[in-house]
Design a protein around this motif. Structure first.
Motif, PDB file in Angstrom:
ATOM      1  N   GLY A   7       0.808  -1.209   0.000  1.00  0.00           N
ATOM      2  CA  GLY A   7       0.000   0.000   0.000  1.00  0.00           C
ATOM      3  C   GLY A   7       0.843   1.262   0.000  1.00  0.00           C
ATOM      4  O   GLY A   7       0.537   2.242  -0.706  1.00  0.00           O
ATOM      5  N   ALA A   8       1.921   1.261   0.782  1.00  0.00           N
ATOM      6  CA  ALA A   8       2.805   2.434   0.823  1.00  0.00           C
ATOM      7  C   ALA A   8       3.451   2.678  -0.536  1.00  0.00           C
ATOM      8  O   ALA A   8       3.587   3.828  -0.978  1.00  0.00           O
ATOM      9  N   VAL A   9       3.827   1.613  -1.222  1.00  0.00           N
ATOM     10  CA  VAL A   9       4.436   1.742  -2.557  1.00  0.00           C
ATOM     11  C   VAL A   9       3.407   2.254  -3.565  1.00  0.00           C
ATOM     12  O   VAL A   9       3.702   3.110  -4.411  1.00  0.00           O
ATOM     13  N   LEU A  10       2.192   1.740  -3.486  1.00  0.00           N
ATOM     14  CA  LEU A  10       1.143   2.150  -4.420  1.00  0.00           C
ATOM     15  C   LEU A  10       0.865   3.644  -4.350  1.00  0.00           C
ATOM     16  O   LEU A  10       0.525   4.283  -5.359  1.00  0.00           O
ATOM     17  N   ALA A  11       1.030   4.245  -3.185  1.00  0.00           N
ATOM     18  CA  ALA A  11       0.776   5.679  -3.018  1.00  0.00           C
ATOM     19  C   ALA A  11       1.676   6.530  -3.912  1.00  0.00           C
ATOM     20  O   ALA A  11       1.316   7.653  -4.284  1.00  0.00           O
ATOM     21  N   LEU A  12       2.836   6.008  -4.285  1.00  0.00           N
ATOM     22  CA  LEU A  12       3.769   6.752  -5.132  1.00  0.00           C
ATOM     23  C   LEU A  12       3.241   6.940  -6.543  1.00  0.00           C
ATOM     24  O   LEU A  12       3.785   7.731  -7.320  1.00  0.00           O
ATOM     25  N   PHE A  13       2.194   6.219  -6.913  1.00  0.00           N
ATOM     26  CA  PHE A  13       1.634   6.313  -8.260  1.00  0.00           C
ATOM     27  C   PHE A  13       0.508   7.342  -8.355  1.00  0.00           C
ATOM     28  O   PHE A  13      -0.098   7.505  -9.414  1.00  0.00           O
ATOM     29  N   LEU A  14       0.215   8.040  -7.270  1.00  0.00           N
ATOM     30  CA  LEU A  14      -0.812   9.078  -7.291  1.00  0.00           C
ATOM     31  C   LEU A  14      -0.309  10.343  -7.988  1.00  0.00           C
ATOM     32  O   LEU A  14       0.901  10.572  -8.087  1.00  0.00           O
ATOM     33  N   CYS A  15      -1.239  11.154  -8.476  1.00  0.00           N
ATOM     34  CA  CYS A  15      -0.916  12.503  -8.962  1.00  0.00           C
ATOM     35  C   CYS A  15      -1.096  13.494  -7.821  1.00  0.00           C
ATOM     36  O   CYS A  15      -1.920  13.270  -6.936  1.00  0.00           O
ATOM     37  N   ASN A  16      -0.342  14.581  -7.869  1.00  0.00           N
ATOM     38  CA  ASN A  16      -0.594  15.648  -6.919  1.00  0.00           C
ATOM     39  C   ASN A  16      -1.800  16.470  -7.364  1.00  0.00           C
ATOM     40  O   ASN A  16      -2.205  16.436  -8.533  1.00  0.00           O
ATOM     41  N   ALA A  17      -2.369  17.211  -6.430  1.00  0.00           N
ATOM     42  CA  ALA A  17      -3.658  17.867  -6.671  1.00  0.00           C
ATOM     43  C   ALA A  17      -3.609  18.897  -7.800  1.00  0.00           C
ATOM     44  O   ALA A  17      -4.627  19.159  -8.440  1.00  0.00           O
ATOM     45  N   ASP A  18      -2.444  19.484  -8.068  1.00  0.00           N
ATOM     46  CA  ASP A  18      -2.390  20.515  -9.109  1.00  0.00           C
ATOM     47  C   ASP A  18      -2.550  19.946 -10.515  1.00  0.00           C
ATOM     48  O   ASP A  18      -2.731  20.702 -11.482  1.00  0.00           O
ATOM     49  N   ARG A  19      -2.484  18.635 -10.663  1.00  0.00           N
ATOM     50  CA  ARG A  19      -2.659  18.011 -11.982  1.00  0.00           C
ATOM     51  C   ARG A  19      -4.078  17.496 -12.216  1.00  0.00           C
ATOM     52  O   ARG A  19      -4.399  17.020 -13.298  1.00  0.00           O
ATOM     53  N   ILE A  20      -4.924  17.578 -11.217  1.00  0.00           N
ATOM     54  CA  ILE A  20      -6.257  16.994 -11.314  1.00  0.00           C
ATOM     55  C   ILE A  20      -7.168  17.852 -12.186  1.00  0.00           C
ATOM     56  O   ILE A  20      -7.196  19.071 -12.075  1.00  0.00           O
ATOM     57  N   ARG A  21      -7.906  17.196 -13.082  1.00  0.00           N
ATOM     58  CA  ARG A  21      -8.919  17.854 -13.903  1.00  0.00           C
ATOM     59  C   ARG A  21     -10.238  17.110 -13.737  1.00  0.00           C
ATOM     60  O   ARG A  21     -10.302  15.905 -13.968  1.00  0.00           O
ATOM     61  N   ARG A  22     -11.272  17.850 -13.328  1.00  0.00           N
ATOM     62  CA  ARG A  22     -12.596  17.240 -13.200  1.00  0.00           C
ATOM     63  C   ARG A  22     -13.189  17.011 -14.588  1.00  0.00           C
ATOM     64  O   ARG A  22     -12.645  17.487 -15.589  1.00  0.00           O
ATOM     65  N   HIS A  23     -14.329  16.319 -14.645  1.00  0.00           N
ATOM     66  CA  HIS A  23     -14.907  15.980 -15.946  1.00  0.00           C
ATOM     67  C   HIS A  23     -15.354  17.213 -16.727  1.00  0.00           C
ATOM     68  O   HIS A  23     -15.493  17.173 -17.954  1.00  0.00           O
ATOM     69  N   ASP A  24     -15.564  18.339 -16.043  1.00  0.00           N
ATOM     70  CA  ASP A  24     -15.941  19.570 -16.748  1.00  0.00           C
ATOM     71  C   ASP A  24     -14.729  20.439 -17.067  1.00  0.00           C
ATOM     72  O   ASP A  24     -14.866  21.551 -17.578  1.00  0.00           O
ATOM     73  N   GLY A  25     -13.535  19.942 -16.777  1.00  0.00           N
ATOM     74  CA  GLY A  25     -12.309  20.671 -17.078  1.00  0.00           C
ATOM     75  C   GLY A  25     -11.814  21.571 -15.973  1.00  0.00           C
ATOM     76  O   GLY A  25     -10.735  22.154 -16.074  1.00  0.00           O
ATOM     77  N   SER A  26     -12.560  21.723 -14.884  1.00  0.00           N
ATOM     78  CA  SER A  26     -12.152  22.607 -13.788  1.00  0.00           C
ATOM     79  C   SER A  26     -11.062  21.962 -12.943  1.00  0.00           C
ATOM     80  O   SER A  26     -10.873  20.749 -12.965  1.00  0.00           O
ATOM     81  N   LYS A  27     -10.350  22.809 -12.189  1.00  0.00           N
ATOM     82  CA  LYS A  27      -9.250  22.347 -11.341  1.00  0.00           C
ATOM     83  C   LYS A  27      -9.628  22.438  -9.868  1.00  0.00           C
ATOM     84  O   LYS A  27     -10.599  23.096  -9.495  1.00  0.00           O
ATOM     85  N   VAL A  28      -8.816  21.816  -9.034  1.00  0.00           N
ATOM     86  CA  VAL A  28      -8.985  21.895  -7.583  1.00  0.00           C
ATOM     87  C   VAL A  28      -8.380  23.206  -7.097  1.00  0.00           C
ATOM     88  O   VAL A  28      -7.299  23.609  -7.544  1.00  0.00           O
ATOM     89  N   ILE A  29      -9.072  23.891  -6.199  1.00  0.00           N
ATOM     90  CA  ILE A  29      -8.561  25.149  -5.654  1.00  0.00           C
ATOM     91  C   ILE A  29      -7.451  24.858  -4.648  1.00  0.00           C
ATOM     92  O   ILE A  29      -7.668  24.151  -3.661  1.00  0.00           O
TER      93      ILE A  29
END
Length: 499
Positions: A214-236
């Motif tokens: 589980g600890a290793v799997l966490a390394l495959f996450l994206c950081n929040a600044d790369r997230i795009r919602r389905h409508d194209g908006s970003k996380v504040i």
């Protein structure tokens, strides 16, 4: 074969084709070759759910056995007191750390403590080294504070307002499936153990391997600044975070909405019931294999509770403010119905002194006893699991309804986990001091009821049908143009300067 450029079809008026950028369209978003769908909220939520499946999910399976799988629960009580004490301190600042380091690094480091905790009980099976168990508990408190804050940030801020309940239910289902599968390990290994013994070394080794994965799997996450919602908006977030701005944000979370402190009793109560349920109910009154079966049924019931409440909280035909009030009423009814049934059972049980007597062996319940002796308590324990999921799902949804900002969500999650852990530390210590089972039950039930009374004004008056972008941007140096969908960036300069 020659390479051909990807072009748009020739228009009816005969104009030349227009070159298209590389990548493909996903629900209106142009996705680059290196990003694809991977940075979408649902994929990231499923990844963090799998991390929690393997780390805290297995921890829950181990804890649910009562005593960390040991007959004598004293070592686990001391470790849990240390765990939740450090957890309570670290979690208050873990939102700040998550905002600075990013959720990926925060989550990966957080996962390591779980593996060490399981290893300490493997060691304890052979050398009775309680110091190592307590140290591992304290270290896990630091790690868990970081992991759960990063998880809460993802779960509360990544989805859109109309999907937060479902996202919480998706997470809680997968996370608790880890506890279900984890509890099947000791059930299979101890299925013929009609007496009361410590779980085997193989059980602890299995937990260690899964937690490390589980600890290793966490390394495959994206950081929040790369997230795009389905409508194209970003996380504040915060364009230019620093330790100073993040500590200011921690302070602002309280000062700009001081009424949030009325939710603190709910936070405090949200892990206190585990002590009574795992140690004083399951661990005290059932033999090894029946404890493992109860554990499996408990976490399965949590999955059911999360699905029911998660989807109900997102029911589109009812306004969000009405759903909040309805969920509060249901929680209130469940608190007195389920725990009232627990009171009817608890008042018939023998005292702690009888259960823990060194002179006369207490005859613990086996699943073959059937009838009133086992079937009734089995269903009661399942309802306890359902109730736990309902309580936790509602708290996360309430916090998510107060803000869509990733920055503010991290701070709220930190407050939640810190106060939650302080409550857990108090109750594990009470159990370590051998307080009577009746006292542990009464204190838990009374705290849950009182917490709902304090939370009522927030749930009734402060949860609105929507939270505006402008409101959330008060906690950031970003503008509306930074976070809205590309096709919606029509804000004029006056609006941007006002924000």
């Amino acid at each position: 074969m020659t390479d051909e450029k990807q072009t748009a079809p020739i228009t009816a008026d005969g104009t030349a084709p227009v070159p298209r950028p590389p990548g493909w369209m996903y629900k209106g978003i142009r996705i680059g070759e290196t990003e694809v769908w991977y940075a979408s909220p649902i994929v990231q939520l499923l990844l963090v759910a799998m991390v929690c499946f393997l780390c805290p999910g297995m921890f829950n399976a181990l804890t649910g056995l009562g005593g960390g799988g040991q007959v004598d629960a004293s070592a686990q009580n001391d470790a849990s007191t240390a765990l939740y004490s450090t957890f309570a301190v670290v979690a208050f600042f873990s939102g700040t750390i998550a905002n600075m380091l990013g959720v990926k690094a925060t989550l990966a480091f957080g996962g390591l403590g779980y593996c060490i905790y399981a290893a300490s009980f493997l060691s304890y099976n052979h050398n009775q080294n309680r110091g190592f168990v307590v140290f591992a508990g304290a270290l896990l408190g630091v790690c868990a504070g970081l992991l759960w804050t990063a998880q809460g940030t993802i779960m509360m801020s990544y989805p859109t307002e109309d999907t937060k309940g479902r996202y919480i239910s998706y997470f809680w289902t997968i996370f608790n499936l880890g506890a279900v599968i984890g509890s099947l390990v000791p059930l299979g290994q101890n299925i013929n153990a009609t007496g009361t013994t410590n779980v085997t070394d193989g059980t602890y080794v299995g937990f260690m391997v899964l937690m490390l994965a589980g600890a290793v799997l966490a390394l495959f996450l994206c950081n929040a600044d790369r997230i795009r919602r389905h409508d194209g908006s970003k996380v504040i977030l915060m364009k230019n975070p620093s330790w100073k701005t993040e500590f200011i944000g921690l302070f602002e979370t309280i000062t700009t909405g001081p009424w949030v402190v009325l939710l603190f009793p709910m936070f405090f109560a949200s892990n206190t019931f585990y002590t009574y349920q795992t140690n004083d109910f399951n661990g005290a009154h059932f033999n090894t294999r029946t404890r493992a079966l109860n554990n499996t049924l408990y976490w399965t019931s949590q999955i059911i509770g999360a699905v029911v409440f998660g989807y109900a909280l997102d029911w589109p035909r009812v306004r969000r403010s009405i759903r909040a009030k309805a969920s509060f009423v249901v929680l209130f009814i469940l608190t007195f119905a389920i725990w009232g049934g627990g009171y009817a059972w608890q008042r018939k049980q023998v005292a702690r002194e009888v259960v823990e007597s060194k002179e006369v062996e207490y005859q613990r319940v086996d699943w073959t006893d059937g009838g009133e002796r086992y079937i009734g308590p089995m269903f009661l324990y399942m309802f306890y699991g359902f109730y736990d999921a309902a309580w936790q799902t509602c708290i996360y949804w309430y916090m998510g309804a107060l803000s869509n900002s990733g920055r503010k969500a991290a701070n709220l999650a930190g407050f939640y986990k810190g106060i939650q852990s302080a409550g857990a530390a108090v109750f594990w210590r009470l159990d370590g001091l051998k307080k009577p089972f009746d006292v542990m039950f009464g204190a838990t039930w009374g705290l849950l009821g009182g917490a709902l009374v304090f939370a009522a004004p927030v749930i009734w008056l402060k949860i609105k049908d929507t939270v505006s972008i402008e409101e959330d941007l008060k906690f950031s140096d970003e503008t509306v143009a930074d976070v809205v969908a590309p096709e919606k960036k029509t804000v004029d300069s006056k609006t941007e300067s006002a924000v």
